[in-house]
Design an enzyme around this catalytic site. Structure first.
Site, PDB file in Angstrom:
ATOM      1  N   ALA A   1      28.549  55.168  55.636  1.00 16.47           N
ATOM      2  CA  ALA A   1      27.502  54.672  56.064  1.00 16.47           C
ATOM      3  C   ALA A   1      27.294  53.290  55.466  1.00 16.47           C
ATOM      4  O   ALA A   1      26.773  52.271  56.145  1.00 16.47           O
ATOM      5  CB  ALA A   1      26.160  55.570  55.903  1.00 16.47           C
TER       6      ALA A   1
ATOM      7  N   SER B   1      28.879  54.205  43.341  1.00 16.20           N
ATOM      8  CA  SER B   1      29.316  54.677  41.926  1.00 16.20           C
ATOM      9  C   SER B   1      30.387  55.639  42.373  1.00 16.20           C
ATOM     10  O   SER B   1      30.586  56.651  42.966  1.00 16.20           O
ATOM     11  CB  SER B   1      28.410  55.481  41.341  1.00 16.20           C
TER      12      SER B   1
ATOM     13  N   LYS C   1      41.747  59.860  70.034  1.00 16.41           N
ATOM     14  CA  LYS C   1      41.171  61.215  70.519  1.00 16.41           C
ATOM     15  C   LYS C   1      40.717  61.278  71.860  1.00 16.41           C
ATOM     16  O   LYS C   1      39.902  59.938  72.292  1.00 16.41           O
ATOM     17  CB  LYS C   1      39.856  61.288  69.443  1.00 16.41           C
TER      18      LYS C   1
ATOM     19  N   LEU D   1      23.959  60.106  55.829  1.00 19.56           N
ATOM     20  CA  LEU D   1      23.559  61.316  55.512  1.00 19.56           C
ATOM     21  C   LEU D   1      22.216  61.459  54.831  1.00 19.56           C
ATOM     22  O   LEU D   1      21.558  62.345  54.879  1.00 19.56           O
ATOM     23  CB  LEU D   1      24.661  61.840  54.548  1.00 19.56           C
TER      24      LEU D   1
ATOM     25  N   GLU E   1      30.186  68.169  67.512  1.00 20.18           N
ATOM     26  CA  GLU E   1      30.348  67.133  68.495  1.00 20.18           C
ATOM     27  C   GLU E   1      30.703  65.526  67.847  1.00 20.18           C
ATOM     28  O   GLU E   1      30.725  64.584  68.544  1.00 20.18           O
ATOM     29  CB  GLU E   1      29.300  66.942  69.372  1.00 20.18           C
TER      30      GLU E   1
ATOM     31  N   THR F   1      29.190  63.550  65.566  1.00 26.01           N
ATOM     32  CA  THR F   1      28.133  62.630  66.325  1.00 26.01           C
ATOM     33  C   THR F   1      27.566  61.717  64.992  1.00 26.01           C
ATOM     34  O   THR F   1      26.843  60.950  65.044  1.00 26.01           O
ATOM     35  CB  THR F   1      26.937  63.390  66.866  1.00 26.01           C
TER      36      THR F   1
HETATM   37  C1  FAD Z   1      31.729  68.964  56.606  1.00 28.51           C
HETATM   38  C2  FAD Z   1      31.209  67.686  57.166  1.00 28.51           C
HETATM   39  C3  FAD Z   1      32.263  67.251  58.113  1.00 28.51           C
HETATM   40  C4  FAD Z   1      31.874  66.226  58.722  1.00 28.51           C
HETATM   41  N1  FAD Z   1      32.688  65.686  59.886  1.00 28.51           N
HETATM   42  C5  FAD Z   1      32.527  64.580  60.525  1.00 28.51           C
HETATM   43  C6  FAD Z   1      32.963  64.210  61.687  1.00 28.51           C
HETATM   44  O1  FAD Z   1      34.032  64.656  62.100  1.00 28.51           O
HETATM   45  N2  FAD Z   1      32.539  62.859  62.489  1.00 28.51           N
HETATM   46  C7  FAD Z   1      31.478  62.450  61.990  1.00 28.51           C
HETATM   47  O2  FAD Z   1      31.269  61.444  62.718  1.00 28.51           O
HETATM   48  N3  FAD Z   1      30.773  62.603  60.792  1.00 28.51           N
HETATM   49  C8  FAD Z   1      31.106  63.860  60.215  1.00 28.51           C
HETATM   50  N4  FAD Z   1      30.527  64.127  59.081  1.00 28.51           N
HETATM   51  C9  FAD Z   1      29.451  63.196  58.541  1.00 28.51           C
HETATM   52  C10 FAD Z   1      29.806  62.013  57.933  1.00 28.51           C
HETATM   53  O3  FAD Z   1      30.954  62.666  56.855  1.00 28.51           O
HETATM   54  C11 FAD Z   1      29.137  61.067  57.200  1.00 28.51           C
HETATM   55  O4  FAD Z   1      28.086  60.685  58.247  1.00 28.51           O
HETATM   56  C12 FAD Z   1      29.646  59.790  56.871  1.00 28.51           C
HETATM   57  O5  FAD Z   1      30.733  60.133  55.892  1.00 28.51           O
HETATM   58  C13 FAD Z   1      28.638  58.978  56.084  1.00 28.51           C
HETATM   59  O6  FAD Z   1      28.262  59.558  54.633  1.00 28.51           O
HETATM   60  P1  FAD Z   1      27.276  58.626  53.697  1.00 28.51           P
HETATM   61  O7  FAD Z   1      27.953  57.552  53.519  1.00 28.51           O
HETATM   62  O8  FAD Z   1      26.048  58.550  54.352  1.00 28.51           O
HETATM   63  O9  FAD Z   1      27.391  59.421  52.393  1.00 28.51           O
HETATM   64  P2  FAD Z   1      28.417  59.584  51.319  1.00 28.51           P
HETATM   65  O10 FAD Z   1      29.770  59.729  51.765  1.00 28.51           O
HETATM   66  O11 FAD Z   1      27.978  60.902  50.578  1.00 28.51           O
HETATM   67  O12 FAD Z   1      28.237  58.321  50.426  1.00 28.51           O
HETATM   68  C14 FAD Z   1      27.120  58.362  49.340  1.00 28.51           C
HETATM   69  C15 FAD Z   1      27.418  56.865  48.645  1.00 28.51           C
HETATM   70  O13 FAD Z   1      26.427  56.838  47.763  1.00 28.51           O
HETATM   71  C16 FAD Z   1      26.617  56.336  46.643  1.00 28.51           C
HETATM   72  N5  FAD Z   1      25.709  56.915  45.617  1.00 28.51           N
HETATM   73  C17 FAD Z   1      24.906  58.229  45.687  1.00 28.51           C
HETATM   74  N6  FAD Z   1      24.044  58.373  44.536  1.00 28.51           N
HETATM   75  C18 FAD Z   1      24.466  57.150  43.813  1.00 28.51           C
HETATM   76  C19 FAD Z   1      23.741  56.601  42.830  1.00 28.51           C
HETATM   77  N7  FAD Z   1      22.783  57.128  41.941  1.00 28.51           N
HETATM   78  N8  FAD Z   1      24.147  55.278  42.268  1.00 28.51           N
HETATM   79  C20 FAD Z   1      24.999  54.631  42.816  1.00 28.51           C
HETATM   80  N9  FAD Z   1      25.712  55.231  44.017  1.00 28.51           N
HETATM   81  C21 FAD Z   1      25.036  56.210  44.406  1.00 28.51           C
HETATM   82  C22 FAD Z   1      27.784  57.403  46.295  1.00 28.51           C
HETATM   83  O14 FAD Z   1      28.585  56.956  45.358  1.00 28.51           O
HETATM   84  C23 FAD Z   1      28.452  57.029  47.735  1.00 28.51           C
HETATM   85  O15 FAD Z   1      29.198  55.750  47.541  1.00 28.51           O
HETATM   86  C24 FAD Z   1      30.765  65.371  58.371  1.00 28.51           C
HETATM   87  C25 FAD Z   1      29.923  65.590  57.333  1.00 28.51           C
HETATM   88  C26 FAD Z   1      30.176  67.051  56.994  1.00 28.51           C
HETATM   89  C27 FAD Z   1      29.147  67.312  55.239  1.00 28.51           C
END
Ligand code: FAD
Length: 506
Positions: free
Chosen positions: A17, A41, A80, A335, A344, A346
């Site tokens: 994200a 981090s 895909k 997230l 799916e 998404t």
């Molecule tokens: C089981 C599972 C399967 C999935 N499969 C799919 C899929 O097939 N297709 C799809 O589209 N999506 C999928 N997703 C969703 C997808 O993984 C996420 O939407 C995507 O990876 C984005 O994650 P994110 O960047 O929001 O969070 P994260 O990857 O958790 O990143 C969070 C970031 O915030 C930082 N952070 C947090 N707290 C602090 C702090 N205090 N100080 C500094 N930095 C901090 C962390 O270091 C990290 O860099 C899946 C999710 C899960 C749980």
């Protein structure tokens, strides 16, 4: 230059994200429009999953000017064409939800009206013959669309599987190349203005304070700012989607490389299978109310196709979304905004869509409340419609072999979904409401695949005689079969265009 223009953006988090946001904003807000900083981090790390996408990602890639072959090579990705669902409607069932359309719309009516008229048994296998993507999945083929007039080869719809870690790294390189500043550090505190409650700054563990005008919370499930500081609140949908845990483990990749994701229903959830060039991604999404972690590990590890390449990783989540995705000067993307299980694929799309909407309603320092309200309203609608589509897979089943399936089969479902199923059951009609993500083709693939039967076909389908309908459908099937034969194997396409070297070495 507007005096109230946003001059500093802080992106909190460097998962998919954070880096998708950084890559897009740095591309669009160019010419020194503003400073963009991302803090992440390494100690906390990322969620490390999220490896299957839907075709809309093509728009994202084009916006960024990504060279697709380079992108697939560097993320060790594959292509895909859809998702195969195994054992969902009942054990032994198998159907595809392919990308792209089925057949051809005729006389202003959707193709599926004529399909239903012609195929009284409405079997999922028969339906696949009308989708080039589905036939290519079955035969393990892939190519990008080519300029071939009316041929289905001009309209091949596809997406990607990729390594999530390599994806973030790829986008980071592009973002830093366009001037995004990355700060390594752990945020320990968030400071709000005492007068208006807007976010003033974040403070790292080492004492550094970072101020900004706009904060984009990409901190993952914890929602560091949107929930931790601003207390946005959460709509919990666990009663409709009871899976709340996942275990992920990679294993050795198996050949040939399939051009689709597979989702296999299990006793208390479902298992994903995502083929990459260097490994296979696997995971079991399950409900802790119906399976213990030990049982889930046994299920996953007992159903791998190759040797595991690491230890299982455990993830916990609550399905639902923030009551406010955007509050004051903070927008939650990824997230931190909410979570819908990846059935799916998404979530990455919701990130892309969140960024696109943010750009459409990009604020100045006055933060117009009407724009914020619209952002929240549209995003809630988007989440709810995807939620309903996912619930359909669970609820439209005859499975009664475990307490989990008993629950999802008999639970009450949202009114919107109930209406959609009822409309379909009468004359096989499906309508796409407003800007909901999944179109009638997707709904048809899943309703038909999960064995929901329409009592009658659309009466207007009689505008074409039975003989003429049969003739046209035969022609469509033959055209698709011939087109599919023209496509190279998925593996050959990768080897010739975007191989990471792992396939040759494997
Ligand atoms: C089981 C599972 C399967 C999935 N499969 C799919 C899929 O097939 N297709 C799809 O589209 N999506 C999928 N997703 C969703 C997808 O993984 C996420 O939407 C995507 O990876 C984005 O994650 P994110 O960047 O929001 O969070 P994260 O990857 O958790 O990143 C969070 C970031 O915030 C930082 N952070 C947090 N707290 C602090 C702090 N205090 N100080 C500094 N930095 C901090 C962390 O270091 C990290 O860099 C899946 C999710 C899960 C749980």
């Amino acid at each position: 230059m507007s005096v109230s223009r946003i001059k500093k953006i802080l992106i909190v988090g460097g998962g998919s994200a954070g880096w998708m946001t950084a890559a897009t904003l740095s591309k669009i807000l160019k010419n020194d429009y503003c400073d963009i900083t991302l803090v992440e981090s390494e100690e906390i790390g990322t969620v490390g999953v999220g490896e299957a996408t839907i075709p809309q990602i093509g728009t994202f890639n084009r916006t960024l000017g990504i060279d697709e072959n380079e992108f697939v090579r560097e993320t060790k990705g594959t292509f895909k064409l859809g998702i195969e669902f195994v054992d969902w409607g009942k054990q032994g069932d198998r159907y595809l939800h392919p990308f792209g359309p089925y057949g051809l719309d005729m006389e202003g009516l959707s193709f599926h009206a004529f399909y239903m008229k012609q195929h009284k048994d409405q079997s999922p296998q028969a339906l696949s013959d009308y989708s080039l993507q589905a036939v290519a999945c079955r035969d393990n083929r892939f190519m990008r669309p080519v300029n071939a007039g009316n041929s289905p080869l001009s309209k091949i719809a596809y997406a990607f599987h990729f390594d999530a870690g390599l994806y973030a790294r790829y986008l980071r390189k592009a973002s830093e190349g366009r001037g995004v500043t990355r700060i390594e550090g752990k945020i320990a505190d968030v400071t709000l203005n005492s007068d208006d409650g807007f976010v003033k700054s974040v403070t790292l563990e080492d004492g550094r304070e970072i101020e900004a005008d706009l904060f984009i919370d990409c901190s993952g499930f914890r929602g560091l700012i949107i929930e931790g500081a601003l207390k946005a609140g959460y709509n919990d949908w666990t009663h409709w989607l009871p899976a709340d845990r996942a275990i992920a483990v990679p294993c050795e990749t198996s050949r040939p490389l399939l051009p689709y994701t597979r989702s296999t229903a299990r006793d208390s959830g479902w298992q994903w299978r995502i083929p990459l060039q260097h490994r296979m991604g696997n995971g079991y999404v399950y409900s802790s109310a119906y399976a213990s972690d030990d049982e889930a590990v046994d299920t996953l590890m007992g159903n791998l196709e190759g040797k595991p390449l690491g230890d299982p990783r455990f993830l916990r989540f609550t399905t639902g979304h923030r009551k406010k995705f955007w509050d004051k000067n903070c927008v939650a993307i990824g997230l931190s905004a909410g979570f819908l299980e990846p059935l799916e694929s998404t979530s990455l799309h919701l990130i892309q869509s969140g960024i696109a909407k943010l750009l459409q309603m990009f604020p100045d320092k006055e933060f117009n409340q009407a724009d914020i309200d619209r952002y929240n309203r549209v995003t809630t609608f988007e989440f709810e419609r995807i939620r309903d589509f996912i619930i359909l897979h669970y609820n439209a089943t005859t499975r009664d072999d475990t307490p989990f399936w008993d629950y999802v089969r008999t639970m009450s479902i949202p009114d919107y979904l109930e209406d959609k199923i009822n409309l379909y059951k009468s004359y096989g009609r499906i309508f796409r409401e407003n800007e909901e993500l999944f179109n009638d083709t997707s709904w048809f693939a899943v309703m038909n695949g999960q064995n929901i039967k329409a009592e009658k076909y659309d009466p207007v389908a009689d505008v074409i005689s039975d003989a003429e309908t049969a003739h046209r459908l035969t022609h469509i099937r033959e055209t698709i079969a011939t087109s599919a034969n023209y496509m190279p194997s998925h593996e050959k396409f990768i080897l010739e265009n975007c191989s990471s070297g792992d396939l040759e070495n494997g």
